[in-house]
Design a protein around this motif. Structure first.
Motif, PDB file in Angstrom:
ATOM      1  N   UNK B 151      55.421   0.487  32.709  1.00 27.13           N
ATOM      2  CA  UNK B 151      55.754   0.545  31.279  1.00 27.13           C
ATOM      3  C   UNK B 151      54.560   0.186  30.396  1.00 27.13           C
ATOM      4  N   UNK B 152      53.718  -0.708  30.884  1.00 29.60           N
ATOM      5  CA  UNK B 152      52.541  -1.068  30.086  1.00 29.60           C
ATOM      6  C   UNK B 152      51.468   0.021  30.153  1.00 29.60           C
ATOM      7  N   UNK B 153      51.421   0.725  31.277  1.00 26.64           N
ATOM      8  CA  UNK B 153      50.388   1.730  31.418  1.00 26.64           C
ATOM      9  C   UNK B 153      49.007   1.122  31.490  1.00 26.64           C
ATOM     10  N   UNK B 154      48.943  -0.093  31.913  1.00 24.05           N
ATOM     11  CA  UNK B 154      47.668  -0.742  32.205  1.00 24.05           C
ATOM     12  C   UNK B 154      47.962  -2.078  32.856  1.00 24.05           C
ATOM     13  N   UNK B 162      53.597  -1.983  25.610  1.00 22.51           N
ATOM     14  CA  UNK B 162      53.989  -0.802  26.357  1.00 22.51           C
ATOM     15  C   UNK B 162      53.207   0.411  25.892  1.00 22.51           C
ATOM     16  N   UNK B 163      53.018   1.354  26.800  1.00 22.75           N
ATOM     17  CA  UNK B 163      52.210   2.502  26.396  1.00 22.75           C
ATOM     18  C   UNK B 163      52.946   3.400  25.424  1.00 22.75           C
ATOM     19  N   UNK B 164      54.268   3.366  25.447  1.00 21.86           N
ATOM     20  CA  UNK B 164      55.035   4.121  24.461  1.00 21.86           C
ATOM     21  C   UNK B 164      54.793   3.578  23.054  1.00 21.86           C
ATOM     22  N   UNK B 189      58.112  -0.852  27.718  1.00 19.74           N
ATOM     23  CA  UNK B 189      57.478   0.417  27.389  1.00 19.74           C
ATOM     24  C   UNK B 189      57.401   0.630  25.887  1.00 19.74           C
ATOM     25  N   UNK B 190      58.449   0.217  25.179  1.00 17.40           N
ATOM     26  CA  UNK B 190      58.545   0.490  23.741  1.00 17.40           C
ATOM     27  C   UNK B 190      58.209  -0.725  22.886  1.00 17.40           C
ATOM     28  N   UNK B 191      57.648  -1.745  23.500  1.00 17.46           N
ATOM     29  CA  UNK B 191      57.453  -2.999  22.784  1.00 17.46           C
ATOM     30  C   UNK B 191      55.966  -3.330  22.647  1.00 17.46           C
TER      31      UNK B 191
END
Lengths: 676, 444
Positions: B151-154, B162-164, B189-191
């Protein structure tokens, strides 16, 4: 048992102005003790013999000095007595005690005060000691024990002892505050009953109360021969609402959020009796030893099914089958030590590169996975004929237990060919003795019970008690729980932290309203379907073994701070609106007295007491009560004014509507939602 | 909305400048300015527990099949549904038989698979892994940590996001709550520091009973509630108050938009995932009313942690997933949003090739699904890995090392969403360690 801070007070008494008359009554019980020779004239009787040759007192140090003097002109030890103004004091009261002796003795004797127990008191007078107990120093009851030794010119001594206690009796506000932390949601009567008791007294009484188990409350589903999932939920409500052992119920609920099992969308939904038995084992061990709790949890067939170590077999290399790693992983990550090495105060240990240090790797996972092989339902005839007994601890079949070597934590290895029972005992000891357990478990219990952001010092003080309860015992949960509640940080003594406290769990907000307003249905059933949908949580109904919320959850709003707010992980928009509606439905629509006819299966709240109160004594009486009941005496002026303004609209309506809307406003207010 | 407007929005919304740290301000300081006329949405379907996604795509014949059966033993999938990807695969490739609902979606080139994907910091060989020669993602095989990594994309950093959420902020679309919607609660993801997803009730519209309507009573209660919710100065209590207040405001706004949506219920069945996607579809159908240009949605499905009974539970899960995706695909066509909406899956990790008797344990590499009119479908991207126990990519016990980083997977969708190529690395820092920054599965 001498405390390490025992001090000895030594005074030479001068002739002039002895205020011996201040003592009110002589202690008639006191009889001069046969003098203890080694106390004579020396200020350090605590074992040091170095100074003995410098004593000017003529050699009565060895053997019995009194015999040596028998032929002389009968010198006698001073005739003394003591008096203390009370056996028990309340915090804030003035303590006064004295030693009484003749005027002649007073002129010529030395007086030595020795404190054997109680917080150290600096004694600044000689014959009479007076001091006040500051109620803001500690929540612990204080048990004082002094010995006074009076030695006359002849070197003869008399001793007397004085014992008294200072009880930290709780005010109404203090007991309300404790009960918000230590029950599932206090009633007004409970607060009144606790008021006047000391913190320790209330906690000790609670710990001693008989256990309200849930299993006996699980009824069969109506018109069926066995219970269904909703029956164990019903039992949870009945126990939570009615049990007297509220502290135990609260701690068990907290434990159920650490040692997570769930029948939400799992096969366990068909095992309500097993689920109730699991909750009962949490209740049973809430004040027992953590090592036993860990073993019971591990051997619970409910946990065995939930984390799939029940029926877990040793490796079968030909079929590429190796032991299931599920329980091995989660027992370490979630139930005992966590992912990273911790200091005693709960903060991460860092290596030389300032990186966290992993507590275990794949090798240890595989080692523990081997440990948890060979276990299945109790009383199974054969491994492949499981009894499906969900209430008794699992039994081992050694033929299915891995005989391979098992690598544990800190390099410990279980040798080959160790059987299932022995392997389990060694492995659980290995986990139990890891340094992380005390801070890991203590901090999470503090977060569930007291505050989301405990100071490192608070965690460390509790963890130290977990490691040693004072009698050398590790893992004593009764001692740990008491340490959590009695700590100055929990009690708001010293300088309270600005961020102290926690967001109340949404389900527990409702539990308090239901306890306060005697909520029931005519059929006496609490068939609350879909608790997780309504509240984002339900007892033993987590969506995963990671609980409804994580202890390290930080909402976006707090990202600039160091602060965590675990409970806000489930406070999303949809859930918050749902909870607003739920409180409104409960407190406004489901008040029994507002219905002409009651539906026999529906739950209703009964608000007659407060209805009478507002009619008899008016709004301010109700607000004073709610200040204690819902805000533990901390209702702000703004909140009070908002309630007064709320009531203005309803004041002309019937009094049930007035009460309903007041309590509804309380239910959604940030002040009530914060437990402090 | 540009950065200046966004900051001004924050101010109007009551977020004081002082509350924005330097670091957060930097988060907005993309060198580019974004403005969109069209609508696009990314729909993340998170499969909680770690989907045994290697079993979604299995070899049909030849050596690959033999290795697969030898590795998987009793958990090998038989009778797979043969797929005909654009690029033919040696030994063929078959879809799990319970996923028949998405087979036609694949064949009509509206759906693709990304294969051999997982969390990676740098390209990693078995020798690298064994010798600890390269940095690895932290806490591999742990549920919540690996969920966070996806979700973080890193990799984990102190002020993570998050990456979103980062994507929305980077393209200057973070200001409107309707751009960031979750049907499955709070999620990383959304945070970010500034963004929290709006959590939409599964039913779409949710009335707020105490203040519903315009009666004197409702107005009175609303006024007092608003006052009380903003009263506390305690950081936790005031966060709660802010959340309730914004839940009320946003829910009422959403209610009035969704009330006018067309009825899409006939497209969706009753499963939880279908119902979540139904509400996503309703919300997308009123995108113009909401004036939404770029939206991200989050839905989820649980139960994928198949440590036991995998032969029973996993086919049921894949069947439900497949059914829901096919329904969503049809609904998107019906509202003519197919080309603007891309749905994709994420999951904690793949699972072991070895069995623990009747289930699998936490693994690493896996397959993911991406679906929508803008997907170059009917194809398998990444690397369809040989399911070979003790093979060249097996760390041990059948935990395969991913051949594609999940950040490469994400960046392809970020590109499609409108992020400039030059900013991909800002969003996904580990991309600098990989030769290609994105895969070619999106029609950009």
């Amino acid at each position: 048992m001498l405390k390490k801070n025992t001090l000895i007070f030594f005074f030479a008494v001068m002739l002039s102005g002895c205020g011996g008359g201040s003592s009110e009554s002589a202690d008639t019980q006191s009889v001069p003790e046969s003098n203890s020779s080694d106390a004579s004239g020396s200020s350090d009787d605590s074992g040091s013999s170095d100074d003995s040759d410098s004593n000017d007192n003529s050699g009565s140090n060895d053997n019995s000095g009194s015999n040596d003097d028998s032929a002389e002109e009968e010198p006698s030890p001073p005739d003394i007595s003591t008096s203390v103004s009370s056996d028990t004091y309340q915090a804030g009261e003035k303590v006064s005690f004295s030693v009484n002796l003749s005027e002649q003795d007073a002129k010529t004797s030395t007086i030595e005060w020795q404190q054997l127990s109680g917080p150290t008191i600096e004694i600044t007078t000689d014959l009479t000691v007076e001091f006040s107990i500051d109620e803001n120093v500690s929540a612990l009851d204080e048990h004082y024990h002094f010995i006074v030794t009076v030695t006359n010119e002849a070197g003869l001594s008399s001793q007397e002892e004085i014992k008294f206690s200072v009880i930290k009796a709780m005010s109404e506000q203090q007991s309300a505050r404790l009960l918000h932390q230590a029950t599932l949601g206090p009633t007004y009567d409970e607060i009144q009953t606790a008021t006047g008791k000391s913190y320790e007294q209330w906690l000790d009484e609670q710990i001693q109360l008989p256990i309200t188990y849930h299993s006996p409350l699980v009824e069969n589903y109506p018109d069926r021969d066995e219970p269904s999932q909703i029956n164990r939920i019903d039992a949870w409500w009945k126990a939570s609402l009615n049990a007297n052992d509220q502290l135990r119920q609260r701690v068990a609920f907290a434990l159920s959020e650490i040692f997570v099992v769930s029948d939400l969308n799992t096969s366990l939904s068909g095992e309500p009796e097993g689920m109730a038995a699991y909750y009962d084992l949490l209740l049973e061990h809430a004040f027992a030893n953590y090592r036993d709790l860990l073993e019971q949890v591990t051997l619970s067939p409910i946990m065995g099914v939930y984390l799939s170590h029940l029926g877990n077999e040793k490796a079968d290399v030909e079929r590429n089958i190796r032991p299931d790693e599920n329980y091995a992983r989660e027992v370490m990550q979630l139930f005992t030590i966590g992912l990273n090495e911790l200091n005693l105060n709960g903060t991460n240990k860092l290596d030389e590169n300032d990186e966290v240090i992993a507590t275990y790797g794949q090798q240890e996972i595989e080692g523990f996975a081997r440990v948890f092989t060979g276990w299945t339902f109790a009383y199974s005839a054969r491994w492949n004929r499981p009894s499906r007994n969900y209430t008794l601890p699992m039994h081992a079949f050694d033929d299915y237990h891995s005989s391979a070597e098992k690598v544990l934590l800190n390099g410990e290895v279980i040798p080959e060919n160790t059987n299932a029972e022995q392997s389990l005992a060694i492995a659980l000891d290995n986990l139990f003795n890891h340094d992380n357990v005390a801070p890991f478990i203590s901090k999470q219990l503090i977060q569930r019970l007291i505050t989301s952001n405990p100071s490192p010092g608070y965690v460390e003080r509790v963890a130290a008690v977990f490691n040693d309860n004072g009698d050398g015992i590790r893992g004593d949960l009764a001692a740990t729980v008491k340490a959590i509640y009695l700590d100055n940080e929990a009690r708001g003594l010293e300088t309270p932290l600005a961020h102290f406290g926690k967001i109340k769990e949404p389900l527990l907000k409702t539990v308090q309203f239901w306890r306060v307003y005697n909520t029931k249905s005519l059929t006496n059933r609490y068939f609350t379907w879909n608790l997780p949908t309504t509240y984002g949580q339900g007892p033993l109904q987590s969506p995963s073994v990671f609980n409804f919320f994580r202890p390290d959850f930080q909402p976006g709003e707090l990202v600039d701070t160091e602060l965590l707010a675990p409970e806000l992980q489930i406070a999303n928009d949809a859930a918050l609106i749902g909870i607003v509606n739920t409180h409104y439905a409960d407190l406004v629509w489901r008040v029994a007295e507002r219905h002409d006819e009651l539906n026999e299966n529906s739950l209703y709240l009964y608000m007659q007491d407060d209805h009478e109160l507002i009619n008899m004594n008016g709004l301010s009486a109700v607000l004073d009560k709610y200040d204690i009941l819902f805000f533990a005496g901390n209702m702000s002026e703004e909140m009070r004014q908002a309630l007064i303004d709320m009531d203005e609209f309803f004041a002309t309506r019937d009094s049930y509507q007035r009460i309903s809307n007041l309590v509804y406003l309380i239910s959604i207010s940030p002040e009530f939602t914060l437990q402090q | 909305m540009n950065r200046r407007k966004f900051l001004s929005y924050c101010l109007k919304g009551g977020v004081s400048m002082a509350a924005l740290t330097q670091l957060q301000l930097q988060a907005f300081q993309g060198s580019l300015s974004y403005e969109f006329d069209d609508h696009k949405a990314l729909v993340c379907v998170f499969l909680y527990g770690g989907n045994d996604s290697l079993n979604m795509l299995v070899p049909i014949e030849g050596e690959a099949r033999a290795l697969y059966e030898a590795s998987r033993q009793n958990l090998a999938v038989s009778n797979p549904l043969s797929l005909s990807p654009i690029t033919a695969i040696d030994g063929g490739v078959g879809l799990h038989p319970s996923m028949s609902a998405i087979q036609p979606v694949f064949e009509s080139q509206n759906l693709a698979f990304i294969s051999g994907v997982g969390s990676l910091v740098v390209p990693t060989s078995k020798a690298d892994y064994d010798n600890e020669a390269v940095p690895l993602p932290k806490h591999l095989f742990s549920h919540n940590d690996q969920q966070a990594t996806w979700m973080h994309g890193r990799e984990k950093i102190s002020l993570n996001s998050g990456w979103g959420a980062r994507l929305l902020e980077r393209i200057e679309q973070g200001g409107a709550f309707v751009n960031n919607i979750s049907l499955a609660g709070t999620n990383p993801w959304q945070t970010s520091a500034n963004l929290t997803p709006f959590s939409l009730h599964q039913s779409g519209v949710s009335r707020i009973n105490p203040i519903n309507g315009t009666s004197n009573r409702a107005t009175h209660v609303r006024d007092i509630m608003t006052r009380v919710l903003s009263q506390s100065t305690h950081p936790l209590a005031s966060t709660y108050g802010t959340k309730v207040q914004s839940a009320i405001t946003n829910t009422e706004a959403m209610n009035s938009a969704i009330e006018s949506s067309i009825d899409l219920s006939s497209y969706f069945s009753d499963s939880s995932l279908s119902q979540q996607l139904h509400t996503v579809a309703k919300s997308i159908s009123v995108r113009q009313t909401l004036n939404a240009k770029r939206q991200i949605y989050f839905v989820s499905m649980g139960g994928f942690d198949t440590h036991d009974n995998q032969l029973t539970t996993h086919p049921a899960l894949l069947g439900a997933l497949s059914q829901s995706l096919a329904e969503f695909n049809t609904a998107m066509s019906a509202i003519e949003a197919s080309n603007d909406v891309t749905l994709f899956t994420m999951s904690d990790f793949g699972r072991t090739l070895t069995s623990n008797g009747d289930g699998t344990d936490h693994g690493w590499a896996g397959n993911q699904i991406v679906m929508g009119g803008a997907v170059n479908g009917g194809e398998i991207y990444g690397s369809l890995m040989t399911q070979h126990l003790d093979g060249p990519n097996d760390t041990r016990g059948g935990r395969l090392i991913p051949q594609v980083a999940n950040e490469q997977y994400f960046s392809s969708m970020a590109q499609w969403f409108g992020l400039a190529n030059s900013e991909l690395v800002d969003l996904f820092p580990n991309l600098t360690n990989f030769d290609t920054h994105s895969l070619s599965f999106m029609n950009i």
